[in-house]
Design an enzyme around this catalytic site. Structure first.
Site, PDB file in Angstrom:
ATOM      1  N   HIS A  68      34.038  31.183  52.844  1.00 56.04           N
ATOM      2  CA  HIS A  68      33.768  32.559  53.264  1.00 56.04           C
ATOM      3  C   HIS A  68      33.743  33.584  52.138  1.00 56.04           C
ATOM      4  O   HIS A  68      33.691  34.782  52.413  1.00 56.04           O
ATOM      5  CB  HIS A  68      34.741  33.030  54.353  1.00 56.04           C
ATOM      6  CG  HIS A  68      34.381  32.538  55.714  1.00 56.04           C
ATOM      7  ND1 HIS A  68      33.409  33.119  56.486  1.00 56.04           N
ATOM      8  CD2 HIS A  68      34.847  31.489  56.428  1.00 56.04           C
ATOM      9  CE1 HIS A  68      33.306  32.467  57.622  1.00 56.04           C
ATOM     10  NE2 HIS A  68      34.163  31.461  57.608  1.00 56.04           N
ATOM     11  N   ASP A  69      33.786  33.157  50.898  1.00 57.64           N
ATOM     12  CA  ASP A  69      33.660  34.144  49.826  1.00 57.64           C
ATOM     13  C   ASP A  69      33.085  33.508  48.557  1.00 57.64           C
ATOM     14  O   ASP A  69      33.538  33.770  47.447  1.00 57.64           O
ATOM     15  CB  ASP A  69      35.006  34.814  49.536  1.00 57.64           C
ATOM     16  CG  ASP A  69      34.842  36.214  48.942  1.00 57.64           C
ATOM     17  OD1 ASP A  69      33.741  36.798  49.042  1.00 57.64           O
ATOM     18  OD2 ASP A  69      35.821  36.726  48.368  1.00 57.64           O
ATOM     19  N   ILE A  70      32.069  32.674  48.768  1.00 54.97           N
ATOM     20  CA  ILE A  70      31.370  32.076  47.627  1.00 54.97           C
ATOM     21  C   ILE A  70      30.579  33.182  46.941  1.00 54.97           C
ATOM     22  O   ILE A  70      29.789  33.888  47.573  1.00 54.97           O
ATOM     23  CB  ILE A  70      30.424  30.934  48.080  1.00 54.97           C
ATOM     24  CG1 ILE A  70      31.230  29.768  48.652  1.00 54.97           C
ATOM     25  CG2 ILE A  70      29.510  30.492  46.942  1.00 54.97           C
ATOM     26  CD1 ILE A  70      32.096  29.031  47.651  1.00 54.97           C
ATOM     27  N   THR A  97      32.439  39.058  51.205  1.00 52.61           N
ATOM     28  CA  THR A  97      31.922  40.143  50.387  1.00 52.61           C
ATOM     29  C   THR A  97      30.518  40.482  50.878  1.00 52.61           C
ATOM     30  O   THR A  97      29.669  39.594  50.989  1.00 52.61           O
ATOM     31  CB  THR A  97      31.896  39.714  48.903  1.00 52.61           C
ATOM     32  OG1 THR A  97      33.232  39.349  48.521  1.00 52.61           O
ATOM     33  CG2 THR A  97      31.393  40.832  48.011  1.00 52.61           C
TER      34      THR A  97
END
Length: 178
Positions: A68-70, A97
């Site tokens: 969920h935040d690559i 993000t």
């Protein structure tokens, strides 16, 4: 801490001091992929790193974990340029993000916290940024991001067709097409 993988930053231990939680992780001396983009030509490494990242994400997803935040800031490099995924702090949540957030994740009616396609999308945006030097969604609101998708104005027209196709598939507005 569930992983002992060469392309995931290793967790060492944690401790609390003065009511603050400290997490001790493997040191990656070259910093983040964002740092690398800003200070040197990485064009010879992009595709090797992308293959490594996709293979590593498959292993993560097989364990029912969605990052969920690559993004370039959460991809680190060791002294010998081994790429590693870091910061699983928002895994399996709906927190991401904005510039790497898949269009369906903006819709709070849709629960995307267990959908691997949000990571595929974010990795596609990361690839786009690596190849063009720019993230077209940076500092944009939801309507502007959706407009960029509608117009397909991603700034990739100068890339070879095969690279454009990979990016367009990965960042498709329709999750089933990723």
């Amino acid at each position: 801490s569930q992983f002992n993988h060469p392309h995931i930053v290793n967790y060492k231990h944690n401790f609390i001091q003065d009511d603050l939680l400290f997490i001790v992780m493997e040191y990656c001396s070259r910093g983040s992929l964002r740092d690398m983009i800003e200070r040197e030509d990485i064009s010879n490494f992009i595709w090797k790193w992308m293959v490594t990242l996709t293979e590593t994400l498959k292993i993560v997803h097989d364990k029912k974990i969605i990052h969920h935040d690559i993004k370039p800031d959460n991809i680190l490099l060791t002294a010998d340029r081994i790429i590693k995924i870091s910061d699983f702090g928002v895994a399996n949540t709906n927190s991401e993000t904005r510039a790497y957030l898949s269009p369906e994740a903006f819709d709070r009616e849709i629960d995307s916290k267990n959908d691997v396609r949000v990571d595929i999308y974010a990795l596609g945006v990361t690839l786009l940024e690596l190849l063009t030097g720019k993230n077209p969604f940076e500092d944009k609101n939801l309507n502007e991001i959706l407009d960029i998708h509608e117009k397909k104005s991603f700034g990739i027209t100068k890339l070879p067709n095969w690279q454009q196709e990979i990016i367009l598939k990965a960042i498709s507005k329709i999750p089933e097409q990723r």
